[in-house]
Design a protein around this motif. Sequence first.
Motif, PDB file in Angstrom:
ATOM      1  N   PRO A  89       0.820  -1.212   0.000  1.00  0.00           N
ATOM      2  CA  PRO A  89       0.000   0.000   0.000  1.00  0.00           C
ATOM      3  C   PRO A  89       0.850   1.257   0.000  1.00  0.00           C
ATOM      4  CG  PRO A  89      -0.032  -1.050   2.159  1.00  0.00           C
ATOM      5  CD  PRO A  89       0.679  -1.982   1.234  1.00  0.00           C
ATOM      6  N   GLN A  90       0.341   2.276  -0.704  1.00  0.00           N
ATOM      7  CA  GLN A  90       1.071   3.544  -0.769  1.00  0.00           C
ATOM      8  C   GLN A  90       0.649   4.463   0.373  1.00  0.00           C
ATOM      9  OE1 GLN A  90       0.470   3.878  -5.286  1.00  0.00           O
ATOM     10  NE2 GLN A  90       2.187   5.237  -4.931  1.00  0.00           N
ATOM     11  N   ARG A  91       0.199   3.859   1.440  1.00  0.00           N
ATOM     12  CA  ARG A  91      -0.102   4.646   2.636  1.00  0.00           C
ATOM     13  C   ARG A  91       0.095   3.762   3.848  1.00  0.00           C
ATOM     14  NH1 ARG A  91      -4.424   7.278   0.862  1.00  0.00           N
ATOM     15  NH2 ARG A  91      -3.834   6.591  -1.213  1.00  0.00           N
ATOM     16  N   GLY A  92       0.430   4.391   4.983  1.00  0.00           N
ATOM     17  CA  GLY A  92       0.684   3.630   6.191  1.00  0.00           C
ATOM     18  C   GLY A  92      -0.602   3.143   6.830  1.00  0.00           C
ATOM     19  N   ALA A  93      -0.450   2.297   7.832  1.00  0.00           N
ATOM     20  CA  ALA A  93      -1.611   1.690   8.462  1.00  0.00           C
ATOM     21  C   ALA A  93      -2.483   2.733   9.155  1.00  0.00           C
ATOM     22  CB  ALA A  93      -1.152   0.642   9.462  1.00  0.00           C
ATOM     23  N   TRP A  94      -1.850   3.794   9.665  1.00  0.00           N
ATOM     24  CA  TRP A  94      -2.662   4.763  10.419  1.00  0.00           C
ATOM     25  C   TRP A  94      -2.339   6.215  10.113  1.00  0.00           C
ATOM     26  CZ3 TRP A  94       0.026   8.071  13.699  1.00  0.00           C
ATOM     27  CH2 TRP A  94       1.365   7.710  13.921  1.00  0.00           C
ATOM     28  N   THR A  95      -1.155   6.502   9.559  1.00  0.00           N
ATOM     29  CA  THR A  95      -0.764   7.900   9.441  1.00  0.00           C
ATOM     30  C   THR A  95      -1.049   8.499   8.072  1.00  0.00           C
ATOM     31  OG1 THR A  95       1.432   7.155   8.855  1.00  0.00           O
ATOM     32  CG2 THR A  95       1.073   7.830  11.136  1.00  0.00           C
ATOM     33  N   ALA A  96      -0.666   7.793   7.032  1.00  0.00           N
ATOM     34  CA  ALA A  96      -0.602   8.435   5.716  1.00  0.00           C
ATOM     35  C   ALA A  96      -1.973   8.860   5.231  1.00  0.00           C
ATOM     36  CB  ALA A  96       0.061   7.515   4.697  1.00  0.00           C
ATOM     37  N   GLY A  97      -1.978   9.829   4.351  1.00  0.00           N
ATOM     38  CA  GLY A  97      -3.224  10.311   3.788  1.00  0.00           C
ATOM     39  C   GLY A  97      -3.809  11.455   4.576  1.00  0.00           C
ATOM     40  N   ALA A  98      -3.069  11.976   5.547  1.00  0.00           N
ATOM     41  CA  ALA A  98      -3.692  12.961   6.419  1.00  0.00           C
ATOM     42  C   ALA A  98      -2.950  14.284   6.507  1.00  0.00           C
ATOM     43  CB  ALA A  98      -3.862  12.379   7.808  1.00  0.00           C
ATOM     44  N   GLY A  99      -1.795  14.394   5.879  1.00  0.00           N
ATOM     45  CA  GLY A  99      -1.054  15.651   5.963  1.00  0.00           C
ATOM     46  C   GLY A  99      -1.850  16.828   5.453  1.00  0.00           C
ATOM     47  N   ARG A 100      -2.610  16.597   4.404  1.00  0.00           N
ATOM     48  CA  ARG A 100      -3.436  17.659   3.822  1.00  0.00           C
ATOM     49  C   ARG A 100      -4.575  18.076   4.771  1.00  0.00           C
ATOM     50  NH1 ARG A 100      -0.052  19.241   0.242  1.00  0.00           N
ATOM     51  NH2 ARG A 100       0.085  18.199  -1.777  1.00  0.00           N
ATOM     52  N   GLN A 101      -4.885  17.202   5.742  1.00  0.00           N
ATOM     53  CA  GLN A 101      -5.910  17.555   6.742  1.00  0.00           C
ATOM     54  C   GLN A 101      -5.273  18.066   8.043  1.00  0.00           C
ATOM     55  OE1 GLN A 101      -6.560  14.153   5.110  1.00  0.00           O
ATOM     56  NE2 GLN A 101      -7.312  15.616   3.596  1.00  0.00           N
ATOM     57  N   GLY A 102      -3.950  18.179   8.056  1.00  0.00           N
ATOM     58  CA  GLY A 102      -3.292  18.712   9.243  1.00  0.00           C
ATOM     59  C   GLY A 102      -2.814  17.651  10.219  1.00  0.00           C
ATOM     60  N   ILE A 103      -2.892  16.393   9.830  1.00  0.00           N
ATOM     61  CA  ILE A 103      -2.387  15.320  10.689  1.00  0.00           C
ATOM     62  C   ILE A 103      -0.960  15.004  10.243  1.00  0.00           C
ATOM     63  CG2 ILE A 103      -2.771  13.001  11.598  1.00  0.00           C
ATOM     64  CD1 ILE A 103      -5.125  14.840  12.084  1.00  0.00           C
ATOM     65  N   HIS A 104      -0.004  15.137  11.141  1.00  0.00           N
ATOM     66  CA  HIS A 104       1.390  14.967  10.760  1.00  0.00           C
ATOM     67  C   HIS A 104       2.083  13.897  11.586  1.00  0.00           C
ATOM     68  CE1 HIS A 104       1.253  18.298   7.954  1.00  0.00           C
ATOM     69  NE2 HIS A 104       0.504  18.929   8.837  1.00  0.00           N
ATOM     70  N   THR A 105       3.260  13.518  11.128  1.00  0.00           N
ATOM     71  CA  THR A 105       4.005  12.456  11.799  1.00  0.00           C
ATOM     72  C   THR A 105       4.898  13.056  12.884  1.00  0.00           C
ATOM     73  OG1 THR A 105       5.694  12.624  10.073  1.00  0.00           O
ATOM     74  CG2 THR A 105       3.985  10.954   9.775  1.00  0.00           C
ATOM     75  N   GLU A 106       5.406  12.182  13.724  1.00  0.00           N
ATOM     76  CA  GLU A 106       6.129  12.638  14.908  1.00  0.00           C
ATOM     77  C   GLU A 106       7.303  13.581  14.608  1.00  0.00           C
ATOM     78  OE1 GLU A 106       7.148   9.413  17.452  1.00  0.00           O
ATOM     79  OE2 GLU A 106       8.581  10.634  18.586  1.00  0.00           O
ATOM     80  N   PRO A 107       8.116  13.309  13.584  1.00  0.00           N
ATOM     81  CA  PRO A 107       9.279  14.189  13.371  1.00  0.00           C
ATOM     82  C   PRO A 107       8.892  15.631  13.021  1.00  0.00           C
ATOM     83  CG  PRO A 107       9.505  12.153  12.122  1.00  0.00           C
ATOM     84  CD  PRO A 107       8.102  12.191  12.625  1.00  0.00           C
ATOM     85  N   PHE A 108       7.647  15.855  12.591  1.00  0.00           N
ATOM     86  CA  PHE A 108       7.258  17.184  12.135  1.00  0.00           C
ATOM     87  C   PHE A 108       7.295  18.207  13.272  1.00  0.00           C
ATOM     88  CE2 PHE A 108       3.872  20.209  10.470  1.00  0.00           C
ATOM     89  CZ  PHE A 108       4.707  20.779   9.529  1.00  0.00           C
ATOM     90  N   GLY A 109       6.934  17.779  14.480  1.00  0.00           N
ATOM     91  CA  GLY A 109       6.940  18.703  15.615  1.00  0.00           C
ATOM     92  C   GLY A 109       8.328  19.271  15.868  1.00  0.00           C
ATOM     93  N   ARG A 110       9.326  18.404  15.778  1.00  0.00           N
ATOM     94  CA  ARG A 110      10.702  18.871  16.023  1.00  0.00           C
ATOM     95  C   ARG A 110      11.173  19.796  14.900  1.00  0.00           C
ATOM     96  NH1 ARG A 110      10.880  13.648  18.040  1.00  0.00           N
ATOM     97  NH2 ARG A 110      11.718  12.686  16.172  1.00  0.00           N
ATOM     98  N   LEU A 111      10.747  19.488  13.662  1.00  0.00           N
ATOM     99  CA  LEU A 111      11.099  20.374  12.551  1.00  0.00           C
ATOM    100  C   LEU A 111      10.516  21.765  12.781  1.00  0.00           C
ATOM    101  CD1 LEU A 111      10.869  19.641   8.744  1.00  0.00           C
ATOM    102  CD2 LEU A 111       9.788  21.662   9.684  1.00  0.00           C
TER     103      LEU A 111
END
Lengths: 239, 112
Positions: A201-223
């Motif tokens: 799959p071109q998306r993760g089990a729970w995270t992918a597909g959501a950046g456009r809705q404002g849901i981001h992955t853990e490293p984004f906070g540190r960035l």
Amino acid sequence: MINVTATPALPLGDDALILSHRLGEWAGHAPVLEEEVALANIALDLLGQARVLLSLAGDEDELAYLREERQFRNLQLVEQPNGDFAHTIARQLYFSTYQELLFEHLAAGESELAPLAGKAVKEVAYHRDHAEQWTIRLGDGTDESHTRMQRALDTLWGFTGEMFEPVDGLEAVSWATLHDAWTTRVTAILGQATLTIPEGPQRGAWTAGAGRQGIHTEPFGRLLAEMQHLHRSHPGATW
Amino acid sequence: MTTPRPTEGTATAGETTTRPTDWPLWEVFVRSRRGLSHTHAGSLHAPDAEMALRNARDLYTRRSEGVSIWVVPSTQVTASSPDEKDSFFEPAGDKPYRHPTFYEIPDGVHHL
């Protein structure tokens, strides 16, 4: 309260801004001086795009430095850490191929994004070429470089599906056509590089597909913390 | 199961296996605009000619300095020896008649 105009320039501007910041992290760390300059050049191209795009959505500085994590609309792909050099190149290959195809389409249209897209598509073509050249050399290089390049492609594959989710305000884009063209190009380059296009799959089990809705992955906070802390500590500072 | 992703902080790890000095040196020649000849701009390291051309683009033309680039392996350049300076260059020093100083240069010709 930050004024944000509803425009597709916001998600596209966030993509450019965040990837620009990630590439900027290579300054002082790149494998060779020549490559450091190349990555910095690409980062600056993206920053220029981000400034134009975010200005269409509001005040560029406010948008970049004062929004919270959940207000960013960038793809999760572009916020992923640099990893080793192969991860950076895999991220560049996936994103630049997508961005070039999208901007080619936008440049041919009539929207407010057309002028920017027409100018940026030449920059992005070079970014894509840079990523392709390195993909071929790393894939068809040593056993070590081949292993690392394949690992990077596999790792980031789960973030590629999100690129082809429809974006509000870009109803004229045929995302399925874009996806097909993207797959064809990436497959051709990976074949040339003796690499295998990832399966699954071109998306993760729970995270992918959501950046456009404002849901981001853990490293984004540190960035964001690093990107915003100066402006937040010293509002309005100049030099 | 979480999605695997690259870890942070590994940017400098494991990069020591290949030394940049393993890459050959290339001489870069840039034509600044049509009508002028290529001029030596500097040198750089790159693994092969195609990458040398791209590195040259980033290093030497990012402020619109050029319209064309040549890259040449530095090992392919045969240079005159400083020891032979006298025999190579001095004989031309006292032959002013070889200089085209007796022609009027028309207005508008800048690169003669």
